[in-house]
Design a protein around this motif. Structure first.
Motif, PDB file in Angstrom:
ATOM      1  N   THR A  12       0.796  -1.028   0.026  1.00  0.00           N
ATOM      2  CA  THR A  12      -0.172   0.217   0.079  1.00  0.00           C
ATOM      3  C   THR A  12       0.932   1.417  -0.070  1.00  0.00           C
ATOM      4  O   THR A  12       2.051   1.037   0.251  1.00  0.00           O
ATOM      5  N   ALA A  13       0.214   2.411  -0.300  1.00  0.00           N
ATOM      6  CA  ALA A  13       1.156   3.517  -0.442  1.00  0.00           C
ATOM      7  C   ALA A  13       0.126   4.585   0.139  1.00  0.00           C
ATOM      8  O   ALA A  13      -1.032   4.448   0.370  1.00  0.00           O
ATOM      9  N   SER A  51      -3.333   4.808  -1.426  1.00  0.00           N
ATOM     10  CA  SER A  51      -4.233   3.907  -1.126  1.00  0.00           C
ATOM     11  C   SER A  51      -5.169   4.460  -0.067  1.00  0.00           C
ATOM     12  O   SER A  51      -5.097   5.063   0.632  1.00  0.00           O
ATOM     13  N   ILE A  63      -6.261  -0.171   3.069  1.00  0.00           N
ATOM     14  CA  ILE A  63      -5.336  -0.680   4.099  1.00  0.00           C
ATOM     15  C   ILE A  63      -5.913  -1.323   5.146  1.00  0.00           C
ATOM     16  O   ILE A  63      -5.196  -2.429   5.180  1.00  0.00           O
ATOM     17  N   ASN A 101      -4.639  -5.354   5.767  1.00  0.00           N
ATOM     18  CA  ASN A 101      -4.291  -5.817   7.296  1.00  0.00           C
ATOM     19  C   ASN A 101      -5.235  -6.907   7.917  1.00  0.00           C
ATOM     20  O   ASN A 101      -4.607  -7.747   8.304  1.00  0.00           O
ATOM     21  N   THR A 149       1.675  -7.437   4.647  1.00  0.00           N
ATOM     22  CA  THR A 149       1.287  -6.208   4.206  1.00  0.00           C
ATOM     23  C   THR A 149       2.473  -5.115   4.450  1.00  0.00           C
ATOM     24  O   THR A 149       3.099  -5.307   5.551  1.00  0.00           O
ATOM     25  N   ARG A 180       3.826  -1.111   3.595  1.00  0.00           N
ATOM     26  CA  ARG A 180       3.600   0.514   3.161  1.00  0.00           C
ATOM     27  C   ARG A 180       4.682   0.624   2.199  1.00  0.00           C
ATOM     28  O   ARG A 180       6.200   0.601   2.638  1.00  0.00           O
ATOM     29  N   CYS A 181       4.599   1.118   1.147  1.00  0.00           N
ATOM     30  CA  CYS A 181       5.729   1.192   0.033  1.00  0.00           C
ATOM     31  C   CYS A 181       5.298   2.255  -0.974  1.00  0.00           C
ATOM     32  O   CYS A 181       4.363   1.912  -1.689  1.00  0.00           O
ATOM     33  N   GLU A 182       6.224   3.282  -1.061  1.00  0.00           N
ATOM     34  CA  GLU A 182       6.102   4.233  -2.140  1.00  0.00           C
ATOM     35  C   GLU A 182       7.051   3.701  -3.200  1.00  0.00           C
ATOM     36  O   GLU A 182       7.952   3.021  -2.951  1.00  0.00           O
TER      37      GLU A 182
END
Length: 162
Positions: free
Chosen positions: A54-55, A58, A63, A67, A78, A80-82
């Motif tokens: 997700t970023a 999202s 999100i 999760n 999961t 979080r990633c740009e």
């Protein structure tokens, strides 16, 4: 020979590669995400894990769904990633191969297994599986689709190897 109806065919492979599937859940909705995850969980090949990425773009509901899915299934993680952090995310994988997908993609139950079989038979270090787009009734749609992320990653790999 590969049999899509068998559940133990992979035991005959000389090499049983492991897979990390990176699912990009950026601009999507919770139902599309769940539908894609369902097709991953229905794979006949057992040696895989799923990373839902997700970023900032999202939706909070996406999100939350990601999760929830990770809590319900031990093969799901999961992160979080740009896009610029993707190299950090790759380090999370301990699998032999990495597959990229996006929310909305659907895999047939034998998709990863066919890839594993081809890799095992040919001893490949790199594999590329193109996508086939189907209509709701299962008919093929004949057109080319370019995933910009795939081109970005290939560009990054080429740049890093120079």
């Amino acid at each position: 020979c590969f049999d899509v109806h068998s559940t133990d065919w992979f035991e005959s492979l000389d090499y049983e590669p492991t897979f990390s599937l990176f699912l990009f859940a950026m601009e999507t909705d919770p139902e599309r995400l769940s539908n894609t995850v369902t097709t991953v969980l229905s794979q006949s090949y057992p040696y895989l894990e799923l990373f839902i990425l997700t970023a900032g773009v999202s939706q909070p509901e996406v999100i939350q769904r990601a999760n929830l899915l990770a809590r319900q299934h031990p093969k799901i993680h999961t992160i979080r990633c740009e896009y610029e952090d993707f190299d950090r995310v790759l380090e999370e994988s301990h699998s032999d191969f990495i597959c990229l997908m996006e929310s909305g993609d659907r895999l047939r139950p034998h998709a990863v297994g066919r890839l594993a079989s081809a890799i095992s038979v040919n001893g490949a270090d790199i594999a590329y599986a193109d996508e086939v787009i189907l209509t709701a009734s299962g008919n093929r749609v004949h057109k080319f689709v370019l995933h910009l992320l795939f081109a970005w990653i290939i560009s990054s790999i080429n740049h890093a190897s120079v």
